[in-house]
Motif scaffolding. Sequence first.
Motif, PDB file in Angstrom:
ATOM      1  N   LEU A 190      21.032 -24.112  28.754  1.00 35.22           N
ATOM      2  CA  LEU A 190      20.878 -24.304  27.308  1.00 35.22           C
ATOM      3  C   LEU A 190      20.678 -25.782  26.978  1.00 35.22           C
ATOM      4  N   PHE A 191      21.476 -26.600  27.606  1.00 33.04           N
ATOM      5  CA  PHE A 191      21.362 -28.014  27.293  1.00 33.04           C
ATOM      6  C   PHE A 191      20.003 -28.563  27.681  1.00 33.04           C
ATOM      7  N   SER A 192      19.538 -28.151  28.818  1.00 32.92           N
ATOM      8  CA  SER A 192      18.222 -28.661  29.205  1.00 32.92           C
ATOM      9  C   SER A 192      17.149 -28.135  28.266  1.00 32.92           C
ATOM     10  N   ALA A 193      17.337 -26.918  27.805  1.00 33.59           N
ATOM     11  CA  ALA A 193      16.350 -26.397  26.847  1.00 33.59           C
ATOM     12  C   ALA A 193      16.385 -27.194  25.564  1.00 33.59           C
ATOM     13  N   THR A 197      24.450 -10.761  23.331  1.00 34.47           N
ATOM     14  CA  THR A 197      25.797 -10.987  22.796  1.00 34.47           C
ATOM     15  C   THR A 197      26.477 -12.132  23.523  1.00 34.47           C
ATOM     16  N   PHE A 198      26.334 -12.119  24.844  1.00 34.66           N
ATOM     17  CA  PHE A 198      26.948 -13.176  25.634  1.00 34.66           C
ATOM     18  C   PHE A 198      26.379 -14.532  25.231  1.00 34.66           C
ATOM     19  N   LEU A 199      25.084 -14.542  25.094  1.00 30.95           N
ATOM     20  CA  LEU A 199      24.428 -15.800  24.734  1.00 30.95           C
ATOM     21  C   LEU A 199      24.877 -16.261  23.357  1.00 30.95           C
ATOM     22  N   LYS A 200      25.007 -15.313  22.488  1.00 32.24           N
ATOM     23  CA  LYS A 200      25.422 -15.697  21.140  1.00 32.24           C
ATOM     24  C   LYS A 200      26.808 -16.302  21.146  1.00 32.24           C
ATOM     25  N   GLU A 201      27.660 -15.765  21.974  1.00 30.50           N
ATOM     26  CA  GLU A 201      29.008 -16.327  22.036  1.00 30.50           C
ATOM     27  C   GLU A 201      28.967 -17.770  22.483  1.00 30.50           C
ATOM     28  N   ILE A 202      28.208 -17.982  23.508  1.00 35.74           N
ATOM     29  CA  ILE A 202      28.115 -19.361  24.011  1.00 35.74           C
ATOM     30  C   ILE A 202      27.544 -20.263  22.936  1.00 35.74           C
ATOM     31  N   LEU A 203      26.534 -19.754  22.311  1.00 39.65           N
ATOM     32  CA  LEU A 203      25.883 -20.580  21.302  1.00 39.65           C
ATOM     33  C   LEU A 203      26.829 -20.893  20.158  1.00 39.65           C
ATOM     34  N   ASP A 223      29.775 -21.528  20.352  1.00 37.63           N
ATOM     35  CA  ASP A 223      30.611 -22.651  20.761  1.00 37.63           C
ATOM     36  C   ASP A 223      29.904 -23.980  20.586  1.00 37.63           C
ATOM     37  N   ILE A 224      28.748 -24.024  21.160  1.00 37.90           N
ATOM     38  CA  ILE A 224      28.104 -25.340  21.262  1.00 37.90           C
ATOM     39  C   ILE A 224      27.074 -25.611  20.178  1.00 37.90           C
ATOM     40  N   GLY A 225      26.705 -24.594  19.455  1.00 36.32           N
ATOM     41  CA  GLY A 225      25.601 -24.844  18.524  1.00 36.32           C
ATOM     42  C   GLY A 225      25.892 -24.328  17.134  1.00 36.32           C
ATOM     43  N   ILE A 226      24.947 -24.534  16.290  1.00 39.25           N
ATOM     44  CA  ILE A 226      25.054 -24.003  14.940  1.00 39.25           C
ATOM     45  C   ILE A 226      23.781 -23.234  14.612  1.00 39.25           C
ATOM     46  N   TYR A 227      24.013 -22.263  13.778  1.00 39.26           N
ATOM     47  CA  TYR A 227      22.921 -21.394  13.371  1.00 39.26           C
ATOM     48  C   TYR A 227      22.536 -21.806  11.962  1.00 39.26           C
ATOM     49  N   TYR A 263      15.141 -27.004  17.878  1.00 40.49           N
ATOM     50  CA  TYR A 263      15.427 -25.698  17.275  1.00 40.49           C
ATOM     51  C   TYR A 263      14.890 -24.580  18.144  1.00 40.49           C
ATOM     52  N   TYR A 264      15.686 -23.567  18.286  1.00 38.43           N
ATOM     53  CA  TYR A 264      15.258 -22.430  19.090  1.00 38.43           C
ATOM     54  C   TYR A 264      15.565 -21.142  18.364  1.00 38.43           C
ATOM     55  N   ASN A 265      14.690 -20.225  18.569  1.00 42.02           N
ATOM     56  CA  ASN A 265      14.926 -18.876  18.092  1.00 42.02           C
ATOM     57  C   ASN A 265      15.795 -18.173  19.124  1.00 42.02           C
ATOM     58  N   ILE A 266      16.627 -17.254  18.678  1.00 39.03           N
ATOM     59  CA  ILE A 266      17.530 -16.592  19.619  1.00 39.03           C
ATOM     60  C   ILE A 266      16.738 -15.823  20.670  1.00 39.03           C
ATOM     61  N   LYS A 267      15.641 -15.270  20.250  1.00 34.38           N
ATOM     62  CA  LYS A 267      14.834 -14.508  21.212  1.00 34.38           C
ATOM     63  C   LYS A 267      14.298 -15.406  22.312  1.00 34.38           C
ATOM     64  N   ASP A 268      13.866 -16.579  21.886  1.00 31.40           N
ATOM     65  CA  ASP A 268      13.344 -17.503  22.897  1.00 31.40           C
ATOM     66  C   ASP A 268      14.430 -17.918  23.867  1.00 31.40           C
ATOM     67  N   LEU A 269      15.630 -18.118  23.326  1.00 30.23           N
ATOM     68  CA  LEU A 269      16.720 -18.520  24.213  1.00 30.23           C
ATOM     69  C   LEU A 269      17.060 -17.411  25.195  1.00 30.23           C
ATOM     70  N   VAL A 270      17.046 -16.203  24.708  1.00 28.97           N
ATOM     71  CA  VAL A 270      17.294 -15.071  25.607  1.00 28.97           C
ATOM     72  C   VAL A 270      16.250 -15.047  26.705  1.00 28.97           C
ATOM     73  N   ASP A 271      15.060 -15.304  26.303  1.00 26.68           N
ATOM     74  CA  ASP A 271      13.992 -15.309  27.281  1.00 26.68           C
ATOM     75  C   ASP A 271      14.184 -16.402  28.327  1.00 26.68           C
ATOM     76  N   ILE A 272      14.601 -17.537  27.850  1.00 24.38           N
ATOM     77  CA  ILE A 272      14.768 -18.660  28.773  1.00 24.38           C
ATOM     78  C   ILE A 272      15.938 -18.428  29.711  1.00 24.38           C
ATOM     79  N   THR A 273      17.039 -17.981  29.146  1.00 20.11           N
ATOM     80  CA  THR A 273      18.256 -17.917  29.960  1.00 20.11           C
ATOM     81  C   THR A 273      18.452 -16.588  30.656  1.00 20.11           C
ATOM     82  N   LYS A 274      17.736 -15.601  30.232  1.00 16.19           N
ATOM     83  CA  LYS A 274      17.845 -14.271  30.844  1.00 16.19           C
ATOM     84  C   LYS A 274      19.253 -13.733  30.770  1.00 16.19           C
ATOM     85  N   GLN A 275      19.876 -13.949  29.645  1.00 19.60           N
ATOM     86  CA  GLN A 275      21.229 -13.458  29.467  1.00 19.60           C
ATOM     87  C   GLN A 275      21.228 -12.398  28.390  1.00 19.60           C
TER      88      GLN A 275
END
Lengths: 510, 255
Positions: free
Chosen positions: B192-195, B216-222, B224-228, B201-213
Amino acid sequence: MCVSQGSSSSSATEYIVRVPKNTSKRYSIMAFNAGDKVNCSTWTQARMERDMSNKRMYSEEETVESGAGSEFGKKQREEARRKKFGIVTREFRAEDQPWILKVNGKAGRRFKGQKKGGVTENASYYIFTQCPDGAFEAFPVHGWYNFTPQAKHRTLTAEEAEEEWGRRNKVVNHFSIMLQRRLREQERGEDEEEDGEKAGKKKKKKKGDKGSDLRIHDLDDDLEISSDDSDSSLAEDGESKPKVKKENDKKGKGKKKKRKKGSDSEALEDSDDGDFEGLEVDYMSDESSSCVMCSGIDEASESEEESEEERPNEEEGKEEAEEEGKKTPVQQEKKKRRGSVLRALQSAPGKKRTPPKRAGGRGSGGSSRTGSRPGTPSMDSASTSNTLRAAASKLEQGKRQTPGASSSDTPAAKRLKMEPSPQSPSGKATPQPTSGKSTPSSSDVQLTEDAVRRYLIRKPMTTKDLLKKFQTKRTGLSSEQTVNVLAQILKRLNPERKNINDKMHFYLTE
Amino acid sequence: MSEKGEVDLTGAKQNTGVWLVKVPKYLSQQWAKAQGRGEVGKLRISKNQGKAEVSFTLNEELTVIDSVGDKGSQVHVPREHPFTMQMVGGQTLAVFTETSSGKAWGDKIALEGVVVQRAECRPAVSDSYMRLKRLQIEESSKPMRLSQQLDKAVTTNYKPVANHAYNVEYERRKKEEGKRARGDKQQVLDMLFSAFEKHQYYNIKDLVDITKQPVTFLKEILRDIGIYNIKGTHKNTWELRPEYRHYQGEAEKSD
């Protein structure tokens, strides 16, 4: 290369026409309007470049590509969106951009050359030049540019132009339009805030001046301004030209003058408003007790008058508050003075305020009030009042109309009266009160010194109470006259004062 | 040496006079075919009882048009072209040239002269001219698009298929990848950090695509570290929290 053929009535020469093949030079036409009187041979130096100001419109480089502020896949999304809506943006072609031609350097002329379309569509233009060897060479014309001179003088923006258009029937002096705009810009450069307001105010003033909008004014300031140049221009029809010319002359005072101009006409128009009512003298300055009484009387002349007075006081206070923000420091001072005056006045009566205003009553009340107002609150006003006197007298001379109108003089008159009030309450100003005072119908049975004395001996009374005793219907005097006469009487009697229930009562002890 | 933008005013100072001549299209086409030095014809100027008469005669070899298309016979361009002289009155016309430097035009701009005479080159009317014109009209009246009837229906485009190739491919790919499994949280954070280094700014779909997670899991992490943010400019996107981001200069990760 040329062959002459002589004949009886005609002579012909033939020239060879060549169309050179080398394409290193591209020919274009530079067209000027004949009316612009452009003579290329007079040019000493010229620079010409493409006008690239439209480039950013086409390049869409506003969004950040990567790093901070960027979004993943933004470009693709934007492109998809554009395609969906069928938005086609024309590409930016440098060749089609206009030329900017600057002749003779900084002080010379500027031209903008816009490409004329459709020139090469159906026919070609060729430039035929004659070569040293006598033959003609023809070069195709690549483009035709119409060059128009660009204005170097200041122009109005679209909004300003619309404004002025609305005023076109009223504006006589057109030179002032740009001048005032320049003044506005100057001030804007000096101090942002203040000047923004000032500019706004100036604009407003200016508008009002020309368009004779009603504006709330401080007659004080107006009169002071007029006093500054009392000689020059108290033109009452408010003709803009001389006023504006003066404005042109003294730019520094421009603001004031403008305001004055408007204010002159407006002061006259606003006479009914009664905002002059509050222009009273400071209550607490040391004046003779009689004057204080007089002031008391004036305030309490009629219940309505009093409330009216307070109402104008209130208004004045408001006006002051409004205009505080706008006026220059000098004017602010004066306002403060007046503010103090007003506050003093307001504290004195302490009666309830009633909404309705009566111009006539107020006018008379005002004038009579001025008649008996005590001295100036401060030295400054004293000095100004001298000039104010001159101004006011001029005003009067122009305005010998109804009492309502004359009440417009009363503000000036009031100020004037501040000084000489103890002696001649009426001062020079309003004819009405003077007349009123000069012929006190004290001949009438009702309102006499004895009567007043009787009342005051019996019990302490406020001026209001006293006035109630001598009602206009019974005494036959006008309310103004009543007040004046009563004031005089009280001066003569010199009763003692006592504060009962926050009200000033007079009484005599036998 | 003149700098860019500086206009060479020699022509203007000398007050060089030139003629502006309007020439018909076909003639300019013929002129383009000129060989050698570019001689195209002769210009005859005669003074006939006070009036100047100017006429242009096209060279012989340039009168032939290679007509395109059906006709075998060649059409000839008329040779005689009298010039109609006109006034330059309402406008002041100057001629300037741009010299190309290989890449861009407009490096050197020179004022060549002023137009002193305007003229129109008219063809002397003749039969050959009429024929030529007729050809031109015919050509220009042809519609740009043509409807043509086909003999056989086109059958090469779509064939009914049990399952399209693309679809098959897609299903196979999906099966192979399987459901997204939750990876190591630290690894995901690194991804995520490298992305976020690349874009803010990232769309959640794009992040899912990048991280392959899984989402829900990704959202939890996000969380923590990010804001929507429901930003005005960007639609609902995720971005790193301020304390995590360093966007000026080198991007450093703070943890």
